[in-house]
Design an enzyme around this catalytic site. Structure first.
Site, PDB file in Angstrom:
ATOM      1  N   GLN A   1       2.458   0.625   1.880  1.00 19.94           N
ATOM      2  CA  GLN A   1       2.653  -0.295   0.751  1.00 19.94           C
ATOM      3  C   GLN A   1       3.087   0.321  -0.664  1.00 19.94           C
ATOM      4  OE1 GLN A   1       3.107  -3.777   1.656  1.00 19.94           O
ATOM      5  NE2 GLN A   1       3.709  -3.920  -0.310  1.00 19.94           N
TER       6      GLN A   1
ATOM      7  N   LYS B   1       1.641  -9.283   6.428  1.00 16.94           N
ATOM      8  CA  LYS B   1       2.269  -8.596   7.469  1.00 16.94           C
ATOM      9  C   LYS B   1       1.170  -8.199   8.613  1.00 16.94           C
ATOM     10  CE  LYS B   1       5.105  -6.114   4.130  1.00 16.94           C
ATOM     11  NZ  LYS B   1       5.355  -5.104   3.041  1.00 16.94           N
TER      12      LYS B   1
ATOM     13  N   ASP C   1       9.792   0.484   8.002  1.00 14.21           N
ATOM     14  CA  ASP C   1      10.232   0.063   6.895  1.00 14.21           C
ATOM     15  C   ASP C   1      11.672   0.467   6.439  1.00 14.21           C
ATOM     16  OD1 ASP C   1       9.160  -1.826   5.052  1.00 14.21           O
ATOM     17  OD2 ASP C   1       7.726  -0.291   4.166  1.00 14.21           O
TER      18      ASP C   1
END
Ligand code: NAP
Length: 281
Positions: A97, A53, A120
């Site tokens: 994460q 990412k 997200d």
């Protein structure tokens, strides 16, 4: 193989080129879109994901910070870190994460992210916005699947879409996105008694289970579009999806491969969301 391949790498390349252009335009206005990727602990898979990412940001003109913490970071300290990122003007998107270590309540941490930076799309405000059809950040993986359907100019109106899996990050938002595009949607899960009876009716199948060969050729209507979200390992340790690719590609009209399908699209849509977070300022 009779099915057309929907190539996630090629589509990503195209979309990332447009991200890079838009990022350059923002930089010209003095705004560098910035993503903070928060990693707690040493989970090897998570380390690979966050590296990818961060690299994708760097490659496309976005600023990114990898905010790494030891596995014993307290929940309170993580919440304080998220709050600091919420208030950091250089950061437009925050990604924590998952999974987090067991002593940390993931839900609490996700809810601490400012919805305007929730790239997200996991915050309940983002989930709610999707539910009621209001603007908000869409979770990257199902969003990537929608872009794959768009890339083949697939008109979902009146089509029957079957989503296998009902997680909050893939299955449920996927179903809502398909519904928003006027598909008739069925959601299947581990308590669905006859999965094959459902999938055989489908014009579009999205498999998001995490088990190899959940979808085999005998379960697919000829010409259906098959999107494989799953990420598993085969007996040789190679990455594979939920779909028996060799068999299903003989029956389906379109199919996504693993690797090179939904995976790269997920990161691409994270870049798109981060860029949009910066553009909204
Ligand atoms: P998850 O939270 O474990 O959800 C899996 C879903 O599959 C659950 O809803 C479960 O049903 C259902 N299920 C399990 N066995 C089933 C069966 N035999 N028949 C029908 N449904 C069944 O997983 P997830 O986070 O959604 O991820 C799904 C897969 O996608 C995983 O392989 C993951 O690694 C992959 N993934 C890939 C990306 C990417 O970027 N490519 C991103 C995210 C996830 P219940 O709800 O009843 O338990």
């Amino acid at each position: 193989m009779t099915a057309h391949l929907i190539d996630g790498n090629a589509l990503s390349k195209q979309l990332r080129a447009s991200v890079a252009e838009r990022a350059a335009a923002l930089r010209a206005r003095g705004i560098t879109p910035g993503l903070a990727v928060v990693l707690v602990g040493e989970n090897p898979a998570s380390q690979v994901y966050v590296r990818n990412k961060v690299k994708a940001c760097e490659d496309n003109g976005l600023y990114s910070v990898l905010d790494k913490h030891p596995a014993n970071l307290s929940e309170a300290d993580l919440l304080a870190r998220v709050e600091a990122l919420n208030n950091d003007p250089a950061i437009h998107g925050i990604l924590v994460q998952l999974p987090l270590p067991a002593h940390i309540d993931s839900h609490k941490v996700i809810e601490a992210i400012a919805p305007a930076k929730d790239v997200d799309g996991f915050h309940v405000a983002s989930a709610g916005a999707l539910m009621v059809g209001q603007p908000g950040f869409w979770p990257c993986t199902p969003y990537g699947c929608m872009m794959m359907l768009e890339s083949i100019h697939y008109d979902l109106r009146g089509k029957h879409a079957v989503v296998i899996g009902r997680s909050n990050i893939v299955g449920k938002p996927m179903a809502l996105m398909l519904l928003q595009k006027n598909a008739t949607v069925t959601i299947c899960h581990s308590a669905t008694p006859d999965l094959k009876a459902m999938t055989l009716q489908a014009d579009v199948i999205v498999a998001a289970v995490g088990k190899r060969n959940v979808l085999t050729a005998d379960m697919v209507k000829p010409g259906a579009v098959v999107i494989d979200v799953g990420m598993n390992r085969n007996d040789d340790g190679k990455l594979c999806g939920d779909v028996d690719f060799a068999g299903v590609s003989q029956v389906a009209g379109y199919i996504t491969p693993v690797p090179g399908g939904v995976g790269p699209m997920t990161i691409t849509m994270l870049l798109v969301n981060t860029l949009e977070a910066a553009e909204r300022l």
